[in-house]
Design a protein around this motif. Structure first.
Motif, PDB file in Angstrom:
ATOM      1  N   ALA A 146     -48.808   8.731  10.896  1.00  0.00           N
ATOM      2  CA  ALA A 146     -50.213   8.723  10.471  1.00  0.00           C
ATOM      3  C   ALA A 146     -51.142   8.665  11.688  1.00  0.00           C
ATOM      4  O   ALA A 146     -52.160   9.375  11.744  1.00  0.00           O
ATOM      5  CB  ALA A 146     -50.471   7.541   9.545  1.00  0.00           C
ATOM      6  N   LEU A 147     -50.800   7.840  12.681  1.00  0.00           N
ATOM      7  CA  LEU A 147     -51.603   7.768  13.895  1.00  0.00           C
ATOM      8  C   LEU A 147     -51.559   9.086  14.662  1.00  0.00           C
ATOM      9  O   LEU A 147     -52.567   9.539  15.201  1.00  0.00           O
ATOM     10  CB  LEU A 147     -51.107   6.631  14.789  1.00  0.00           C
ATOM     11  N   SER A 148     -50.371   9.695  14.698  1.00  0.00           N
ATOM     12  CA  SER A 148     -50.227  10.979  15.394  1.00  0.00           C
ATOM     13  C   SER A 148     -51.075  12.052  14.734  1.00  0.00           C
ATOM     14  O   SER A 148     -51.754  12.835  15.414  1.00  0.00           O
ATOM     15  CB  SER A 148     -48.760  11.413  15.414  1.00  0.00           C
ATOM     16  N   ASP A 149     -51.050  12.091  13.422  1.00  0.00           N
ATOM     17  CA  ASP A 149     -51.824  13.106  12.699  1.00  0.00           C
ATOM     18  C   ASP A 149     -53.320  12.899  12.916  1.00  0.00           C
ATOM     19  O   ASP A 149     -54.067  13.870  13.135  1.00  0.00           O
ATOM     20  CB  ASP A 149     -51.491  13.055  11.215  1.00  0.00           C
ATOM     21  N   LYS A 150     -53.756  11.646  12.909  1.00  0.00           N
ATOM     22  CA  LYS A 150     -55.176  11.357  13.142  1.00  0.00           C
ATOM     23  C   LYS A 150     -55.601  11.825  14.532  1.00  0.00           C
ATOM     24  O   LYS A 150     -56.663  12.459  14.693  1.00  0.00           O
ATOM     25  CB  LYS A 150     -55.434   9.855  12.995  1.00  0.00           C
ATOM     26  N   ALA A 151     -54.768  11.535  15.538  1.00  0.00           N
ATOM     27  CA  ALA A 151     -55.087  11.948  16.904  1.00  0.00           C
ATOM     28  C   ALA A 151     -55.077  13.461  17.039  1.00  0.00           C
ATOM     29  O   ALA A 151     -55.946  14.052  17.689  1.00  0.00           O
ATOM     30  CB  ALA A 151     -54.098  11.316  17.883  1.00  0.00           C
ATOM     31  N   LEU A 152     -54.100  14.110  16.422  1.00  0.00           N
ATOM     32  CA  LEU A 152     -54.019  15.573  16.492  1.00  0.00           C
ATOM     33  C   LEU A 152     -55.224  16.230  15.824  1.00  0.00           C
ATOM     34  O   LEU A 152     -55.768  17.224  16.330  1.00  0.00           O
ATOM     35  CB  LEU A 152     -52.732  16.053  15.827  1.00  0.00           C
ATOM     36  N   ARG A 153     -55.659  15.702  14.707  1.00  0.00           N
ATOM     37  CA  ARG A 153     -56.818  16.280  14.020  1.00  0.00           C
ATOM     38  C   ARG A 153     -58.094  16.134  14.847  1.00  0.00           C
ATOM     39  O   ARG A 153     -58.997  16.973  14.754  1.00  0.00           O
ATOM     40  CB  ARG A 153     -56.985  15.638  12.637  1.00  0.00           C
ATOM     41  N   SER A 154     -58.158  15.106  15.675  1.00  0.00           N
ATOM     42  CA  SER A 154     -59.346  14.933  16.511  1.00  0.00           C
ATOM     43  C   SER A 154     -59.410  15.977  17.618  1.00  0.00           C
ATOM     44  O   SER A 154     -60.465  16.162  18.231  1.00  0.00           O
ATOM     45  CB  SER A 154     -59.373  13.524  17.116  1.00  0.00           C
ATOM     46  N   LEU A 203     -44.658   4.082  18.666  1.00  0.00           N
ATOM     47  CA  LEU A 203     -43.714   2.984  18.461  1.00  0.00           C
ATOM     48  C   LEU A 203     -43.483   2.199  19.741  1.00  0.00           C
ATOM     49  O   LEU A 203     -43.431   0.961  19.730  1.00  0.00           O
ATOM     50  CB  LEU A 203     -42.387   3.525  17.921  1.00  0.00           C
ATOM     51  N   ASN A 204     -43.329   2.888  20.870  1.00  0.00           N
ATOM     52  CA  ASN A 204     -43.074   2.206  22.143  1.00  0.00           C
ATOM     53  C   ASN A 204     -44.253   1.352  22.598  1.00  0.00           C
ATOM     54  O   ASN A 204     -44.067   0.299  23.219  1.00  0.00           O
ATOM     55  CB  ASN A 204     -42.724   3.215  23.239  1.00  0.00           C
ATOM     56  N   LEU A 205     -45.473   1.810  22.298  1.00  0.00           N
ATOM     57  CA  LEU A 205     -46.664   1.037  22.652  1.00  0.00           C
ATOM     58  C   LEU A 205     -47.001  -0.022  21.602  1.00  0.00           C
ATOM     59  O   LEU A 205     -47.978  -0.756  21.740  1.00  0.00           O
ATOM     60  CB  LEU A 205     -47.864   1.971  22.854  1.00  0.00           C
ATOM     61  N   LYS A 206     -46.173  -0.056  20.541  1.00  0.00           N
ATOM     62  CA  LYS A 206     -46.307  -1.060  19.477  1.00  0.00           C
ATOM     63  C   LYS A 206     -47.668  -1.020  18.789  1.00  0.00           C
ATOM     64  O   LYS A 206     -48.207  -2.051  18.371  1.00  0.00           O
ATOM     65  CB  LYS A 206     -46.015  -2.463  20.021  1.00  0.00           C
ATOM     66  N   VAL A 207     -48.235   0.173  18.677  1.00  0.00           N
ATOM     67  CA  VAL A 207     -49.450   0.326  17.889  1.00  0.00           C
ATOM     68  C   VAL A 207     -49.098   0.776  16.471  1.00  0.00           C
ATOM     69  O   VAL A 207     -49.978   0.891  15.611  1.00  0.00           O
ATOM     70  CB  VAL A 207     -50.427   1.329  18.541  1.00  0.00           C
ATOM     71  N   ALA A 208     -47.813   1.036  16.222  1.00  0.00           N
ATOM     72  CA  ALA A 208     -47.301   1.360  14.892  1.00  0.00           C
ATOM     73  C   ALA A 208     -46.017   0.565  14.687  1.00  0.00           C
ATOM     74  O   ALA A 208     -45.228   0.391  15.618  1.00  0.00           O
ATOM     75  CB  ALA A 208     -47.030   2.847  14.751  1.00  0.00           C
ATOM     76  N   GLN A 209     -45.813   0.103  13.468  1.00  0.00           N
ATOM     77  CA  GLN A 209     -44.640  -0.711  13.160  1.00  0.00           C
ATOM     78  C   GLN A 209     -43.573   0.055  12.396  1.00  0.00           C
ATOM     79  O   GLN A 209     -42.479  -0.467  12.171  1.00  0.00           O
ATOM     80  CB  GLN A 209     -45.063  -1.944  12.344  1.00  0.00           C
ATOM     81  N   SER A 210     -43.876   1.283  12.027  1.00  0.00           N
ATOM     82  CA  SER A 210     -42.918   2.082  11.262  1.00  0.00           C
ATOM     83  C   SER A 210     -43.121   3.555  11.599  1.00  0.00           C
ATOM     84  O   SER A 210     -44.159   3.939  12.161  1.00  0.00           O
ATOM     85  CB  SER A 210     -43.112   1.871   9.763  1.00  0.00           C
ATOM     86  N   VAL A 211     -42.133   4.362  11.253  1.00  0.00           N
ATOM     87  CA  VAL A 211     -42.240   5.796  11.474  1.00  0.00           C
ATOM     88  C   VAL A 211     -43.418   6.370  10.712  1.00  0.00           C
ATOM     89  O   VAL A 211     -44.167   7.212  11.228  1.00  0.00           O
ATOM     90  CB  VAL A 211     -40.928   6.501  11.063  1.00  0.00           C
ATOM     91  N   GLU A 212     -43.603   5.911   9.486  1.00  0.00           N
ATOM     92  CA  GLU A 212     -44.709   6.415   8.661  1.00  0.00           C
ATOM     93  C   GLU A 212     -46.059   6.097   9.296  1.00  0.00           C
ATOM     94  O   GLU A 212     -46.962   6.947   9.337  1.00  0.00           O
ATOM     95  CB  GLU A 212     -44.641   5.807   7.252  1.00  0.00           C
ATOM     96  N   GLU A 213     -46.190   4.884   9.811  1.00  0.00           N
ATOM     97  CA  GLU A 213     -47.449   4.508  10.462  1.00  0.00           C
ATOM     98  C   GLU A 213     -47.651   5.303  11.753  1.00  0.00           C
ATOM     99  O   GLU A 213     -48.762   5.733  12.070  1.00  0.00           O
ATOM    100  CB  GLU A 213     -47.448   3.010  10.757  1.00  0.00           C
ATOM    101  N   ALA A 214     -46.557   5.513  12.502  1.00  0.00           N
ATOM    102  CA  ALA A 214     -46.638   6.294  13.734  1.00  0.00           C
ATOM    103  C   ALA A 214     -47.060   7.728  13.444  1.00  0.00           C
ATOM    104  O   ALA A 214     -47.873   8.314  14.170  1.00  0.00           O
ATOM    105  CB  ALA A 214     -45.293   6.270  14.461  1.00  0.00           C
TER     106      ALA A 214
END
Length: 289
Positions: A135-143, A122-133
């Motif tokens: 989803a990005l976190s889960d994708k990064a963690l799975r990698s 959210l702070n880096l503005k790569v996500a506009q909502s908690v849900e999107e944030a």
């Protein structure tokens, strides 16, 4: 342009004053260092003992301190100065991410880990909502072999050092950076896990197209991980090149001292056998050890 280097460091120096601002004594922590990371993703390792200047150099690339002289360009644009093409802070933080030595100091002890990752997005503005944030976190963690579900509700005290360093890597991947600067990222991880982290970096380079600057005192991990290696001593790069050339034909006594710490025949690391199986292209390196 597609062939624009990821990073260009040109004659960079950093001078500090000894004994306070009014002292006439000066100390060059980094002395006229130059190197280039090409457009093709790769690992550039900077190897040296404590006090060699490698961390000061990393701090300049991370824009934590300014060079006293010289220049640094990211994707063809200056990191310092006030020109119109200078990269602003938010864009820079998206493009360049750090991984620090101590994973236990990289996160707040008072926030669940997923909250920290969410705030990063959210702070880096790569996500506009908690849900999107999330989803990005889960994708990064799975990698990195984890998942949001696995870490949910947990604090740093509930993870091992190796797990936290993997989470640090995941956090760095959230904004899809072009460059990760990893400062001694395996020095506080159990020896049995170091090669798994090294393997992870190589996979990220190959599968996600992220370049790495790998700061270390350990020539052995740099040798197996890197595309290029620079040896630093007393603020200067004393030699650099392809890892096999550095190992087979070291030109400096300081490099030979670092090489003395690499396991030799009869002292093999099981982890090195595993990495050779993972990356057959390093077979010629295996024969040199």
């Amino acid at each position: 342009m597609a062939d624009t280097p990821v990073l260009e460091v040109e004659a960079v120096s950093r001078v500090y004053r000894k004994g306070g601002f009014f002292s006439g004594q000066k100390f060059k922590a980094v002395d006229s260092v130059s190197f280039t990371l090409p457009a093709t993703p790769q690992v550039y390792s900077i190897v040296g003992e404590s006090g060699s200047g490698k961390t000061t150099l990393a701090r300049m690339v991370l824009r934590l301190v300014d060079p006293s002289s010289g220049s640094i360009r990211l994707l063809g644009r200056p990191l310092t100065g006030k020109g119109p093409d200078r990269i602003d802070t938010l864009e820079f933080r998206r493009l360049v991410q750090p991984i620090f030595q101590n994973p236990f100091e990289a996160f707040s002890a008072y926030l669940p880990i997923e909250d920290y990752l969410r705030r990063t997005a959210l702070n880096l503005k790569v996500a506009q909502s908690v849900e999107e944030a999330d989803a990005l976190s889960d994708k990064a963690l799975r990698s990195v072999g984890l998942s949001l579900e696995r870490i949910a509700g947990k604090y740093i005290r509930q993870f091992s050092g190796g797990e936290l360093q993997r989470i640090s890597v995941a956090r760095a991947l959230i904004p899809s950076p072009k460059l990760i600067v990893a400062d001694e990222p395996v020095s506080m991880v159990d020896a049995s896990l170091r090669m798994s982290i090294v393997n992870l970096f190589r996979t990220i380079v190959e599968e996600q197209g992220v370049s790495f600057i790998y700061i270390t005192h350990d020539l052995s991990t740099a040798y197996y991980l890197s595309d290029q290696v620079a040896i630093m001593n007393q603020g200067s790069v004393v030699e650099s090149g392809v890892p096999t050339d550095i190992l087979d034909h070291p030109s400096q006594a300081y490099t030979r001292e670092l090489m003395a710490a690499i396991p030799t025949v009869g002292e093999r690391w099981p982890e090195l056998d595993a990495i050779n199986q993972r990356f057959p292209a390093t077979e010629d390196r295996q024969q040199s050890v």
